[in-house]
Design an enzyme around this catalytic site. Structure first.
Site, PDB file in Angstrom:
ATOM      1  N   CYS A   2      94.360  50.507 120.674  1.00 46.20           N
ATOM      2  CA  CYS A   2      94.737  50.583 122.080  1.00 46.20           C
ATOM      3  C   CYS A   2      93.547  50.356 123.002  1.00 46.20           C
ATOM      4  CB  CYS A   2      95.323  51.950 122.388  1.00 46.20           C
ATOM      5  SG  CYS A   2      96.674  52.380 121.315  1.00 46.20           S
ATOM      6  N   ARG A  27      91.107  43.814 120.830  1.00 46.51           N
ATOM      7  CA  ARG A  27      91.176  45.053 120.049  1.00 46.51           C
ATOM      8  C   ARG A  27      92.441  45.108 119.190  1.00 46.51           C
ATOM      9  NH1 ARG A  27      87.759  48.862 122.157  1.00 46.51           N
ATOM     10  NH2 ARG A  27      89.031  50.650 121.617  1.00 46.51           N
ATOM     11  N   TRP A  73      98.633  49.603 120.434  1.00 48.47           N
ATOM     12  CA  TRP A  73      98.746  49.212 119.018  1.00 48.47           C
ATOM     13  C   TRP A  73      99.549  50.340 118.368  1.00 48.47           C
ATOM     14  CZ3 TRP A  73      97.100  50.838 114.082  1.00 48.47           C
ATOM     15  CH2 TRP A  73      97.052  49.845 113.107  1.00 48.47           C
ATOM     16  N   ASN A  99      94.566  56.482 124.256  1.00 46.41           N
ATOM     17  CA  ASN A  99      94.139  55.811 123.022  1.00 46.41           C
ATOM     18  C   ASN A  99      93.783  56.908 122.025  1.00 46.41           C
ATOM     19  OD1 ASN A  99      92.896  54.379 120.992  1.00 46.41           O
ATOM     20  ND2 ASN A  99      91.112  53.768 122.198  1.00 46.41           N
ATOM     21  N   GLY A 100      94.392  56.884 120.853  1.00 47.76           N
ATOM     22  CA  GLY A 100      94.122  57.915 119.848  1.00 47.76           C
ATOM     23  C   GLY A 100      95.431  58.432 119.290  1.00 47.76           C
ATOM     24  N   GLU A 478      83.846  39.161 100.868  1.00 45.82           N
ATOM     25  CA  GLU A 478      83.908  38.924 102.306  1.00 45.82           C
ATOM     26  C   GLU A 478      84.659  37.619 102.623  1.00 45.82           C
ATOM     27  OE1 GLU A 478      83.700  40.516 104.840  1.00 45.82           O
ATOM     28  OE2 GLU A 478      83.332  39.107 106.456  1.00 45.82           O
ATOM     29  N   LYS A 482      88.101  37.357 104.787  1.00 39.20           N
ATOM     30  CA  LYS A 482      88.164  36.502 105.980  1.00 39.20           C
ATOM     31  C   LYS A 482      89.381  35.598 105.898  1.00 39.20           C
ATOM     32  CE  LYS A 482      86.091  37.931 107.978  1.00 39.20           C
ATOM     33  NZ  LYS A 482      85.271  39.021 108.382  1.00 39.20           N
ATOM     34  N   GLU A 485      92.799  37.631 106.203  1.00 43.45           N
ATOM     35  CA  GLU A 485      93.130  38.278 107.486  1.00 43.45           C
ATOM     36  C   GLU A 485      93.514  37.280 108.567  1.00 43.45           C
ATOM     37  OE1 GLU A 485      89.986  40.573 109.406  1.00 43.45           O
ATOM     38  OE2 GLU A 485      88.490  39.297 108.511  1.00 43.45           O
ATOM     39  N   HIS A 501      89.432  39.683  81.794  1.00 44.36           N
ATOM     40  CA  HIS A 501      90.007  41.007  81.492  1.00 44.36           C
ATOM     41  C   HIS A 501      91.362  41.204  82.173  1.00 44.36           C
ATOM     42  CE1 HIS A 501      86.362  42.056  79.417  1.00 44.36           C
ATOM     43  NE2 HIS A 501      85.685  41.572  80.439  1.00 44.36           N
ATOM     44  N   LYS A 600      90.780  45.305 116.306  1.00 48.79           N
ATOM     45  CA  LYS A 600      89.330  45.124 116.196  1.00 48.79           C
ATOM     46  C   LYS A 600      88.626  46.451 115.973  1.00 48.79           C
ATOM     47  CE  LYS A 600      85.463  42.782 116.592  1.00 48.79           C
ATOM     48  NZ  LYS A 600      85.098  42.007 115.392  1.00 48.79           N
TER      49      LYS A 600
HETATM   50  C1  F6R Z   1      87.250  42.179 109.155  1.00 48.99           C
HETATM   51  C2  F6R Z   1      86.917  43.258 110.033  1.00 48.99           C
HETATM   52  C3  F6R Z   1      87.179  44.651 109.595  1.00 48.99           C
HETATM   53  C4  F6R Z   1      86.064  45.574 110.103  1.00 48.99           C
HETATM   54  C5  F6R Z   1      86.406  47.042 109.796  1.00 48.99           C
HETATM   55  C6  F6R Z   1      85.293  47.971 110.230  1.00 48.99           C
HETATM   56  O1  F6R Z   1      86.891  40.945 109.680  1.00 48.99           O
HETATM   57  O2  F6R Z   1      86.441  43.033 111.113  1.00 48.99           O
HETATM   58  O3  F6R Z   1      87.320  44.745 108.221  1.00 48.99           O
HETATM   59  O4  F6R Z   1      84.868  45.207 109.495  1.00 48.99           O
HETATM   60  O5  F6R Z   1      87.579  47.391 110.468  1.00 48.99           O
HETATM   61  O6  F6R Z   1      85.046  47.876 111.592  1.00 48.99           O
HETATM   62  P1  F6R Z   1      83.706  48.419 112.207  1.00 48.99           P
HETATM   63  O7  F6R Z   1      82.587  47.582 111.680  1.00 48.99           O
HETATM   64  O8  F6R Z   1      83.865  48.280 113.688  1.00 48.99           O
HETATM   65  O9  F6R Z   1      83.571  49.844 111.767  1.00 48.99           O
END
Ligand code: F6R
Length: 605
Positions: A2, A27, A73, A99-100, A478, A482, A485, A501, A600
């Site tokens: 949010c 976000r 959200w 937010n929360g 990673e 990427k 997502e 395995h 985000k």
């Molecule tokens: C993936 C991504 C998420 C964040 C994760 C942690 O691209 O961005 O996996 O890395 O939500 O977020 P932070 O770094 O803000 O704690």
């Protein structure tokens, strides 16, 4: 997650709120709304994208110089107009954005229902305007303070009331909120980009601080209404840093910003022949550390896996890496000689923050790597390392990840420099090579065309595998994250030696395997693993350093990256993987910067 914006001042609130919300879209959200106060509160809410709210607002009289806005959200109750914020009290005189999560909302709700309150939404938030109204006795601040005392959970709140139209009351606990200081106007927001067009001067709030925001004044108080003095924080980036700057998406802009971002992380910390000095860490502060836990989520966790190898190889200190949501509930063995390092781009991730607090309860020293100045982890950790990557707006993390890697290498060198685990000349070599990485990442960006062509070949796939050994495996994780997502293609990373395995059963003719093979010492082993899948019909895209020339015939496509030492290869190897994911998602027509279901900043557990 949010996003909150609030405005009080001389200008029309509506446009400022809608613009601020657009800056918080990154976000992640699924509905949005605003309330504007002009004697009466008028509220407009809409499910879906912000443009739905904007077009609804065009049909409503929303004149007024005071207002609050929200992108939601969904956690409690599906995304819908009704469940969107702001939420109103029964009389309609009090409006709240939140937010929360209010963890005890069910109990609060049932008490309010007994008092005759009628709820209209399924949200936890709706208890707030009703409780504030119940507690209102002629002073909105008093009512908010009393209400928050009854709450369990996390919240950043913005509140307006028809009875006190000259103010917005705000408060934060475990959810981000800042105050923007203008001239004859003031703001609240979940994050700086929302208000950057109007001011670069902000107050960073701590938990349980209440804000009385008026047109010409901002006052911070505690639970007992004692005034709190706060230094003004001057934001060191401008509105353009949070714009696309000619790129089609924030993600590709941020990928291309990586050379500069790495420079900013290295800046003033690493120089040839000189000892590494870290801000606010005394020479003896970390000398007794015998063990390190790196705790993080998602991409930051993947950076931590690389950090483990760097710290262990250079300093000899054993390192565990944990997913924050696991660490906090698994009773880890911690003591005062353990350093718990949290990594978080946003510095607000609920699980990471909880892990940090747990570490402090156990008397551990704590160290935060974060990109956001003044974020919760930066304020709560004993030591902070800012990555200085600049604002990262795309949900998929790129420049934050690469700068987390740089921060971890610097930390590893720092811990190693007074130990004799490896020779000083080795440390100097790593340092010299680290300083070349901005240029090498610039070179690695030239894989753009190759990545685009491969994306054209593979974007219709439904399952893609990533393979690597050692650090390449961490980068494979990673790369795979990427891809999944932002393109919604199912993808799995595997350690090269692990395939046989079980997962090799999934390989059939044409299965795409992205194989990272950057380390000379592991090259032969990795080639054997690649052969194992080639034999079963896999289509291999290899990520290899320029220097590898005898590469055999296993690869269908090859992307060459600049040579560097194996320890630092994750920095160059991740670049084509980021580009590949980006172009696959573009080709599939996905919303690259705001992938479905993702936020985000994950400020709830
Ligand atoms: C993936 C991504 C998420 C964040 C994760 C942690 O691209 O961005 O996996 O890395 O939500 O977020 P932070 O770094 O803000 O704690």
């Amino acid at each position: 997650m949010c996003g909150i914006v609030g405005y009080i001042g001389k200008n029309g609130a509506k446009d400022i709120l809608l613009d601020g919300l657009s800056k918080l879209e990154y976000r992640g959200y699924d509905s949005a709304g605003i309330s504007v106060l002009n004697k009466k509160i008028t509220t407009v809410k809409a499910k879906g994208q912000l443009k739905n709210l904007v077009s609804k607002c065009e049909k409503v009289d929303l004149n007024g110089n005071v207002g609050i806005g929200h992108t939601r959200w969904a956690t409690h109750g599906e995304p819908s107009d009704i469940n969107s914020h702001p939420h109103l009290s029964m009389s309609g005189k009090i409006s709240v954005v939140h937010n929360g999560i209010i963890e005890n909302y069910e109990e609060l709700k049932s008490n309010l229902i007994k008092d005759g309150v009628k709820f209209v939404s399924e949200t936890d938030t709706e208890v707030l305007p009703h409780l504030i109204e119940k507690n209102y006795n002629g002073d909105l601040l008093d009512a908010v303070i009393k209400t928050t005392k009854a709450l369990k959970g996390s919240y950043a709140l913005g509140i307006i009331s028809e009875d006190e139209p000259d103010k917005i009351i705000a408060v934060r606990k475990d959810s981000p909120l800042i105050v923007g200081l203008g001239n004859g106007e003031n703001f609240i927001a979940s994050d700086i980009p929302a208000i950057l067009k109007h001011t670069k001067e902000v107050y960073l709030l701590n938990d349980n601080e209440f804000v009385i925001l008026k047109k010409d004044s901002v006052k911070l108080v505690d639970f007992d209404k004692n005034e709190i003095k706060r230094d003004v924080y001057k934001v060191d980036f401008d509105d353009t840093a949070a714009q696309k700057g000619g790129f089609d998406h924030f993600m590709i802009k941020e990928i291309y910003e990586q050379p500069q971002a790495i420079k900013s992380t290295l800046n003033a910390r690493v120089a040839k022949g000189e000892k590494i000095v870290l801000d606010n860490i005394g020479a003896d502060d970390l000398k007794d550390i015998s063990r390190v836990f790196i705790v993080a989520c998602g991409t930051a966790y993947h950076a931590g896996l690389v950090g483990k190898t760097a710290i262990e190889r250079l300093s000899g200190i054993p390192v565990d890496v944990d997913i924050a949501s696991e660490f906090r509930y698994r009773n880890p063995i911690l003591d005062k000689n353990t350093l718990v390092m949290v990594i978080s781009q946003s510095g607000e991730t609920a699980d990471t923050l909880a892990a940090l607090r747990l570490a402090k309860e156990h008397g551990c020293k704590t160290f935060a790597i974060t990109n956001v100045v003044g974020s919760s982890v930066s304020r709560e950790a004993d030591f902070v390392f800012y990555t200085h990557a600049g604002p990262e707006i795309a949900v998929a993390s790129t420049k934050a990840y690469i700068t987390q890697l740089i921060a971890l290498y610097i930390f590893a060198l720092y811990m190693a420099q007074d130990k004799n685990y490896v020779e000083k000349s080795v440390l100097e070599d790593v340092k010299s090579e680290l300083l070349t990485l901005p240029e090498k990442v610039k070179e690695a960006l030239k894989t753009d065309d190759a990545a685009k062509k491969i994306a054209d070949d593979i974007y219709k796939e439904t399952d893609i595998f990533y393979l690597g050994r050692g650090l390449d495996y961490a980068v494979a994780m990673e790369g795979s994250l990427k891809l999944k997502e932002i393109s919604y293609i199912h993808s799995e990373p595997y350690a090269g030696g692990e395939l046989k395995h079980g997962p090799i059963a999934l390989i059939e003719k044409g299965t795409v395997v992205i194989a990272l093979n950057t380390n000379n010492e592991l090259k032969g082993k990795m080639e054997s693993n690649i052969k194992e899948v080639v034999t079963r019909g896999a289509y291999i895209v290899g990520i290899l350093p320029e220097g590898f020339t005898d590469i055999g015939e296993s690869y269908d496509k090859i992307i060459k990256i600049p040579d560097t030492i194996p320890l630092l290869a994750p920095v160059t190897a991740v670049v084509p993987l980021q580009l590949l994911s980006y172009y696959v998602a573009i080709k599939k027509g996905c919303n690259v910067d705001k992938p479905r279901n993702l936020a985000k900043s994950v400020t709830v557990e």
